[in-house]
Design a protein around this motif. Structure first.
Motif, PDB file in Angstrom:
ATOM      1  N   LEU A   1      29.647  47.148  56.295  1.00 45.23           N
ATOM      2  CA  LEU A   1      28.951  48.291  57.130  1.00 45.23           C
ATOM      3  C   LEU A   1      29.635  48.228  58.513  1.00 45.23           C
ATOM      4  O   LEU A   1      29.830  49.461  58.853  1.00 45.23           O
ATOM      5  CB  LEU A   1      27.456  47.699  57.391  1.00 45.23           C
ATOM      6  CG  LEU A   1      26.650  48.743  58.261  1.00 45.23           C
ATOM      7  CD1 LEU A   1      26.494  50.058  57.688  1.00 45.23           C
ATOM      8  CD2 LEU A   1      25.509  48.238  58.440  1.00 45.23           C
TER       9      LEU A   1
ATOM     10  N   ARG B   1      17.763  45.011  55.030  1.00 45.44           N
ATOM     11  CA  ARG B   1      17.286  46.471  55.522  1.00 45.44           C
ATOM     12  C   ARG B   1      17.316  46.459  57.157  1.00 45.44           C
ATOM     13  O   ARG B   1      17.878  47.259  57.492  1.00 45.44           O
ATOM     14  CB  ARG B   1      16.127  46.731  54.821  1.00 45.44           C
ATOM     15  CG  ARG B   1      16.327  47.443  53.404  1.00 45.44           C
ATOM     16  CD  ARG B   1      14.878  48.270  53.061  1.00 45.44           C
ATOM     17  NE  ARG B   1      13.880  47.241  52.563  1.00 45.44           N
ATOM     18  CZ  ARG B   1      12.874  46.809  53.440  1.00 45.44           C
ATOM     19  NH1 ARG B   1      12.842  47.504  54.682  1.00 45.44           N
ATOM     20  NH2 ARG B   1      12.060  46.090  52.751  1.00 45.44           N
TER      21      ARG B   1
ATOM     22  N   PRO C   1      27.443  54.135  54.799  1.00 42.73           N
ATOM     23  CA  PRO C   1      26.439  53.045  55.138  1.00 42.73           C
ATOM     24  C   PRO C   1      25.380  52.862  54.379  1.00 42.73           C
ATOM     25  O   PRO C   1      24.901  51.813  53.981  1.00 42.73           O
ATOM     26  CB  PRO C   1      26.041  53.563  56.778  1.00 42.73           C
ATOM     27  CG  PRO C   1      27.490  54.185  57.085  1.00 42.73           C
ATOM     28  CD  PRO C   1      28.090  54.961  55.809  1.00 42.73           C
TER      29      PRO C   1
ATOM     30  N   LEU D   1      27.172  43.242  55.564  1.00 46.29           N
ATOM     31  CA  LEU D   1      27.205  43.742  56.856  1.00 46.29           C
ATOM     32  C   LEU D   1      28.547  43.588  57.403  1.00 46.29           C
ATOM     33  O   LEU D   1      28.939  44.786  58.097  1.00 46.29           O
ATOM     34  CB  LEU D   1      26.668  42.458  57.845  1.00 46.29           C
ATOM     35  CG  LEU D   1      26.529  42.811  59.420  1.00 46.29           C
ATOM     36  CD1 LEU D   1      25.880  43.881  59.795  1.00 46.29           C
ATOM     37  CD2 LEU D   1      26.019  41.506  60.280  1.00 46.29           C
TER      38      LEU D   1
ATOM     39  N   HIS E   1      21.071  45.837  58.481  1.00 45.50           N
ATOM     40  CA  HIS E   1      21.565  46.899  58.489  1.00 45.50           C
ATOM     41  C   HIS E   1      21.107  47.993  59.460  1.00 45.50           C
ATOM     42  O   HIS E   1      22.064  48.812  60.120  1.00 45.50           O
ATOM     43  CB  HIS E   1      21.597  47.500  57.034  1.00 45.50           C
ATOM     44  CG  HIS E   1      22.743  46.787  56.176  1.00 45.50           C
ATOM     45  ND1 HIS E   1      23.592  47.511  55.368  1.00 45.50           N
ATOM     46  CD2 HIS E   1      22.682  45.555  55.813  1.00 45.50           C
ATOM     47  CE1 HIS E   1      24.418  46.410  54.861  1.00 45.50           C
ATOM     48  NE2 HIS E   1      23.764  45.434  54.955  1.00 45.50           N
TER      49      HIS E   1
ATOM     50  N   ARG F   1      23.453  49.825  62.273  1.00 42.05           N
ATOM     51  CA  ARG F   1      23.492  51.012  62.382  1.00 42.05           C
ATOM     52  C   ARG F   1      23.041  51.785  63.732  1.00 42.05           C
ATOM     53  O   ARG F   1      23.592  52.807  64.305  1.00 42.05           O
ATOM     54  CB  ARG F   1      22.985  51.519  61.376  1.00 42.05           C
ATOM     55  CG  ARG F   1      23.710  51.280  60.113  1.00 42.05           C
ATOM     56  CD  ARG F   1      22.879  51.792  58.691  1.00 42.05           C
ATOM     57  NE  ARG F   1      22.765  53.344  58.528  1.00 42.05           N
ATOM     58  CZ  ARG F   1      22.409  53.971  57.269  1.00 42.05           C
ATOM     59  NH1 ARG F   1      21.724  53.065  56.195  1.00 42.05           N
ATOM     60  NH2 ARG F   1      22.518  55.059  57.270  1.00 42.05           N
TER      61      ARG F   1
ATOM     62  N   LEU G   1      24.160  49.514  51.981  1.00 46.35           N
ATOM     63  CA  LEU G   1      22.783  49.127  51.686  1.00 46.35           C
ATOM     64  C   LEU G   1      22.412  49.063  50.813  1.00 46.35           C
ATOM     65  O   LEU G   1      21.680  48.074  49.966  1.00 46.35           O
ATOM     66  CB  LEU G   1      21.915  49.627  52.770  1.00 46.35           C
ATOM     67  CG  LEU G   1      20.384  49.439  52.810  1.00 46.35           C
ATOM     68  CD1 LEU G   1      20.274  47.781  53.333  1.00 46.35           C
ATOM     69  CD2 LEU G   1      19.802  50.233  53.809  1.00 46.35           C
TER      70      LEU G   1
END
Lengths: 304, 304
Positions: free
Chosen positions: B83, A34, A6, B80, A37, A41, A10
């Motif tokens: 991710l 940022r 992950p 995304l 993400h 997450r 990014l």
């Protein structure tokens, strides 16, 4: 080349955007990525949830028409519009200046002009008549003569003129000018609170969140005078049941008013009155004064 | 009632959402709002920038059609999608299992079945013929017989069948089954890299970021067998000039391949070959196995 995790995705996304020539676009998109993400997450977003989010945003975009801006509505109910408004305010408003509020989607240019004391309730006169009066000053309290005060509001059924009538009618909106001492007074009828549009994807979200979707009764005000920052604000009625839970977060304590008999200095002691003095901030050099929510017509899909 | 500051708006927005009955929706929206506000505060988003963002998202939504999902494309170019894919992978993939990659928008159900060694390049045979072979095993290396391998790719012009032909044609895609030792082999032509659609709002953003918008040449693979987690992955060609800068971040080192002569064990030593062994992870109890990007047709606007 590495196996991505992950953080690696990014990093690569940010690296690809590092070539953006416009430094501000670069700054905004890097921060957006940022935080996007970070959000995914934090909640460990699942594929089916991701797909539901894509479907929701698609529906919001598709709900936009020349007469409806569903993405602004989404921004409103998430508090983003108000946040941008507050940051803009904090940057340019003098400490003693009147607080701002949301412009909203119902502002119209070139509302009818009225003489002092005139009533903006011309076509639709139902409801309790009230008077609003006071003074426009600079932040130090010095009068601002010739300031233009543009006000607009719903009728007693909670509808703006554009909702209650065809577009040719301008009602419950009007422009006034302050006199040599910066004073103004006007009449209108009490507006009532209303629901945001609940028939689209944003309304469905608000419903899923068990929120009432209501805005408390308010009167929009835009005050403009040469040399001053345009003041976009609104006055909210203290006795509205939703005064503490505006679904778009427009209310501030300093903007809450009460229409009462016997307000000192009222030019119309026969009517419930509100005295509100607007304090304008000086315009900074080079300030453009963008309105939050202004001119959504610029970004509407073209009419078909 | 208080005068709001940026933190106050966030607090009020979170308080209003606290009534959400679905705990997962509550969790997701609360995090989304915190990160959205965090983003806006970090960059000190200006009213005109906010409006530009609203306009951009509106255009993305309006660009979606029954045949185009511009919001998924936006998710892709911001990293995304990848991710979400990686997090899904990390949750269910066994450590030794093959890494996953993006499904992409061009998967089609019920691709033609081929016998071992068959070529999926039926209509469009231009390009360098290659063979791909190997074994499907579990994470411990035990063969998985009867696994279905579904592969799809672009032609030598960088187009998928749906882009190069009308929808009745299925080409450069096919299904194979592993034999009693879990072995498979097939033939195809070398795919080439291609650009994401650059004629919409997402393409314009990628252009404004000075990004090339290219995906390196790759072959999509979906491997399915009873009791195993569905493996959605892709093989990327090492000599593609954009192998290190995939605009949707699909590439991982372990998925990079090279078609070469003389690969040991090739069933077609006359052709450049790729050996790739797929290792499947066991399906966890109750796992639904959502595909990232699967079935975008479910969320497409209806055809008009």
């Amino acid at each position: 080349m590495r196996d991505l995790d992950p953080q690696g995705v990014l990093d690569e996304a940010l690296a690809q955007m590092a070539t953006t020539p416009d430094p501000r676009l670069h700054e905004i998109m890097a921060a957006a990525v940022r935080h996007l993400h970070g959000f995914a997450r934090e909640v460990q977003l699942k594929p089916d949830e991701w797909l539901a989010g894509i479907a929701f945003l698609t529906a919001v975009g598709q709900a936009c028409t020349p007469y409806r801006q569903e993405f602004i509505l989404l921004s409103d109910v998430l508090g983003l519009s108000r946040l941008v408004n507050l940051m803009h305010d904090a940057e340019g408003r003098e400490a003693a200046g009147t607080e701002t509020s949301l412009l909203g989607p119902f502002f119209r240019d070139k509302a009818p002009e009225f003489p002092p004391g005139g009533s903006i309730a011309v076509h639709d006169t139902a409801g309790q008549e009230i008077t609003i009066f006071g003074q426009v000053t600079d932040a130090a309290g010095r009068p601002v003569p010739g300031a233009e005060i543009d006000i607009w509001q719903t009728n007693a059924a909670g509808l703006y003129d554009l909702q209650a009538n065809d577009a040719s009618v301008m009602d419950l909106r009007g422009r006034f000018r302050t006199d040599a001492e910066g004073r103004y007074h006007l009449r209108t009828v009490r507006p009532i609170g209303y629901s945001i549009p609940m028939d689209g994807p944003v309304g469905r979200l608000v419903h899923q969140q068990n929120r009432h979707g209501m805005r408390p009764a308010h009167i929009h005000v835009l005050v403009a005078a040469p040399g001053f920052r345009e003041l976009v604000t609104a006055l909210y009625f203290a006795d509205d049941p939703n005064i503490g839970s505006d679904t778009v977060f427009g209310v501030s304590a300093s903007l809450v008013v009460d229409a009462a008999m016997g307000v000192p200095g009222s030019p119309r002691p026969d009517l419930p009155g509100i005295r509100y003095d607007f304090r304008l901030s000086r315009r900074a050099a080079g300030e453009t004064g963008g309105r939050v929510g202004a001119d959504p017509s610029q970004i509407m899909p073209a009419a078909e």
